[in-house]
Design a protein around this motif. Sequence first.
Motif, PDB file in Angstrom:
ATOM      1  N   ALA A   4       0.826  -1.210   0.000  1.00 12.18           N
ATOM      2  CA  ALA A   4       0.000   0.000   0.000  1.00 12.18           C
ATOM      3  C   ALA A   4       0.855   1.253   0.000  1.00 12.18           C
ATOM      4  CB  ALA A   4      -0.925  -0.003   1.219  1.00 12.18           C
ATOM      5  N   GLY A   5       0.370   2.269  -0.715  1.00 12.88           N
ATOM      6  CA  GLY A   5       1.068   3.549  -0.758  1.00 12.88           C
ATOM      7  C   GLY A   5       1.767   3.763  -2.091  1.00 12.88           C
ATOM      8  N   ARG A   6       1.937   5.023  -2.474  1.00 13.42           N
ATOM      9  CA  ARG A   6       2.493   5.348  -3.793  1.00 13.42           C
ATOM     10  C   ARG A   6       3.886   4.768  -4.013  1.00 13.42           C
ATOM     11  NH1 ARG A   6       0.183  10.355  -2.350  1.00 13.42           N
ATOM     12  NH2 ARG A   6       2.218  11.155  -1.731  1.00 13.42           N
ATOM     13  N   HIS A   7       4.808   5.078  -3.110  1.00 11.70           N
ATOM     14  CA  HIS A   7       6.187   4.619  -3.310  1.00 11.70           C
ATOM     15  C   HIS A   7       6.315   3.099  -3.206  1.00 11.70           C
ATOM     16  CE1 HIS A   7       7.873   8.569  -3.744  1.00 11.70           C
ATOM     17  NE2 HIS A   7       7.393   8.966  -2.577  1.00 11.70           N
ATOM     18  N   PRO A   8       5.719   2.449  -2.190  1.00 12.57           N
ATOM     19  CA  PRO A   8       5.819   0.991  -2.138  1.00 12.57           C
ATOM     20  C   PRO A   8       5.243   0.299  -3.371  1.00 12.57           C
ATOM     21  CG  PRO A   8       5.163   1.843   0.000  1.00 12.57           C
ATOM     22  CD  PRO A   8       5.110   2.998  -0.951  1.00 12.57           C
ATOM     23  N   VAL A   9       4.096   0.771  -3.866  1.00 16.15           N
ATOM     24  CA  VAL A   9       3.497   0.145  -5.044  1.00 16.15           C
ATOM     25  C   VAL A   9       4.379   0.379  -6.271  1.00 16.15           C
ATOM     26  CG1 VAL A   9       1.531   0.176  -6.628  1.00 16.15           C
ATOM     27  CG2 VAL A   9       1.146   0.222  -4.155  1.00 16.15           C
ATOM     28  N   LEU A  10       4.892   1.591  -6.427  1.00 10.89           N
ATOM     29  CA  LEU A  10       5.763   1.889  -7.564  1.00 10.89           C
ATOM     30  C   LEU A  10       6.999   1.007  -7.550  1.00 10.89           C
ATOM     31  CD1 LEU A  10       6.388   3.618 -10.040  1.00 10.89           C
ATOM     32  CD2 LEU A  10       7.451   5.294  -8.505  1.00 10.89           C
ATOM     33  N   SER A  29      -7.475  10.165  -5.694  1.00  8.34           N
ATOM     34  CA  SER A  29      -6.188  10.143  -4.994  1.00  8.34           C
ATOM     35  C   SER A  29      -5.163  10.998  -5.744  1.00  8.34           C
ATOM     36  CB  SER A  29      -5.674   8.708  -4.875  1.00  8.34           C
ATOM     37  OG  SER A  29      -6.595   7.917  -4.173  1.00  8.34           O
ATOM     38  N   GLN A  30      -4.325  11.690  -4.992  1.00  5.08           N
ATOM     39  CA  GLN A  30      -3.328  12.574  -5.569  1.00  5.08           C
ATOM     40  C   GLN A  30      -2.013  11.839  -5.819  1.00  5.08           C
ATOM     41  OE1 GLN A  30      -4.055  15.884  -6.326  1.00  5.08           O
ATOM     42  NE2 GLN A  30      -6.134  15.283  -5.749  1.00  5.08           N
ATOM     43  N   GLY A  31      -1.393  12.115  -6.956  1.00  8.84           N
ATOM     44  CA  GLY A  31      -0.033  11.646  -7.213  1.00  8.84           C
ATOM     45  C   GLY A  31       0.118  10.207  -7.641  1.00  8.84           C
ATOM     46  N   ILE A  32      -0.983   9.516  -7.943  1.00  8.26           N
ATOM     47  CA  ILE A  32      -0.855   8.101  -8.314  1.00  8.26           C
ATOM     48  C   ILE A  32      -0.813   7.894  -9.823  1.00  8.26           C
ATOM     49  CG2 ILE A  32      -1.999   7.359  -6.191  1.00  8.26           C
ATOM     50  CD1 ILE A  32      -4.465   6.700  -7.914  1.00  8.26           C
ATOM     51  N   GLN A  85      -2.760   5.839   0.843  1.00  9.84           N
ATOM     52  CA  GLN A  85      -2.635   6.960  -0.100  1.00  9.84           C
ATOM     53  C   GLN A  85      -3.462   6.738  -1.374  1.00  9.84           C
ATOM     54  OE1 GLN A  85       1.724   6.803  -0.211  1.00  9.84           O
ATOM     55  NE2 GLN A  85       1.748   8.820   0.757  1.00  9.84           N
ATOM     56  N   GLY A  86      -4.502   5.918  -1.268  1.00 13.38           N
ATOM     57  CA  GLY A  86      -5.403   5.737  -2.405  1.00 13.38           C
ATOM     58  C   GLY A  86      -4.984   4.708  -3.420  1.00 13.38           C
ATOM     59  N   ILE A  87      -3.982   3.881  -3.107  1.00 14.54           N
ATOM     60  CA  ILE A  87      -3.555   2.858  -4.059  1.00 14.54           C
ATOM     61  C   ILE A  87      -3.011   1.640  -3.313  1.00 14.54           C
ATOM     62  CG2 ILE A  87      -1.246   3.873  -4.347  1.00 14.54           C
ATOM     63  CD1 ILE A  87      -1.480   2.966  -7.339  1.00 14.54           C
ATOM     64  N   VAL A  88      -3.450   0.462  -3.754  1.00 11.67           N
ATOM     65  CA  VAL A  88      -3.052  -0.801  -3.110  1.00 11.67           C
ATOM     66  C   VAL A  88      -2.776  -1.830  -4.209  1.00 11.67           C
ATOM     67  CG1 VAL A  88      -3.830  -2.723  -1.668  1.00 11.67           C
ATOM     68  CG2 VAL A  88      -4.371  -0.366  -1.009  1.00 11.67           C
ATOM     69  N   ALA A  89      -1.700  -2.570  -4.063  1.00 16.69           N
ATOM     70  CA  ALA A  89      -1.370  -3.650  -4.999  1.00 16.69           C
ATOM     71  C   ALA A  89      -1.575  -4.995  -4.326  1.00 16.69           C
ATOM     72  CB  ALA A  89       0.072  -3.518  -5.480  1.00 16.69           C
TER      73      ALA A  89
END
Length: 255
Positions: free
Chosen positions: A7-13, A31-34, A66-70
């Motif tokens: 979860a989170g922008r950097h971990p998912v990226l 969500s911002q920045g995804i 942060q609005g994103i989960v993998a």
Amino acid sequence: MSEEVVAGRHPVLEAVRSGRTIHKIIYSADSQGIGPVLAEARAAGIVTQQVDKRKLDQAAVGVRHQGIVAMVAERAYAELDDLFAAAEASGEPPLFVLLDEIEDPHNLGSILRTVDCAGAHGVIVPKRRSAGLTATVAKTSAGAIEHVPVVRVTNLAQTIDELKERGVWIAGADGSAPQDVYAADMKIPLGIVIGNEGHGLGRLVRERCDFLVKVPMFGRINSLNASVAASLLLYEAVRQRRAAAPAAAGRGKNG
């Protein structure tokens, strides 16, 4: 098939960039920045699905997503040989971190982040009484969990014996050590042992250390957070190795 969440922008990226098997990425439209994360995921052929925030909260309980989960394949632990291979590939003496019953996932995540930043070659943890590679660890590590090999062993003391047989010296972090870390030789093939947040190094582990080191304390509080201590010791090793590198290069040129 076993599945985990990241979860989170950097971990998912970082999960996308690492090539780890990702079954699906879910995200919230507001969500911002995804956007860049989704773009890289789609370019890699990963399925993405827009969902409402409630579903994200359910997927990553207790983690700031942060609005994103993998949804990813369960992370495989490494083997000791993988750590030695990483050191050999770097052209540097081995530099490992051994964690003696670190139980706080935030500490483990922070240590993984520092290990990656410092260019150390991997982490060794015991199977029992130790934080595992959870979503909280992944989030705290800012994605470093995708790049740092982690070995999970049944008996840390026996693993130390094996490391010593393979030429690695073992330095234990201990507030009562007779020498500061700055006086120790950290350029040698080295495993740095960080003890439990509450009681420090276990007896069997302490007895197997080749030497103990401490970070000097000048205030009224005589102990550091485990992840902070690991950072200071790792970067002292980095400093010493960088300082020694020009001299070693010079000797090579002169034959």
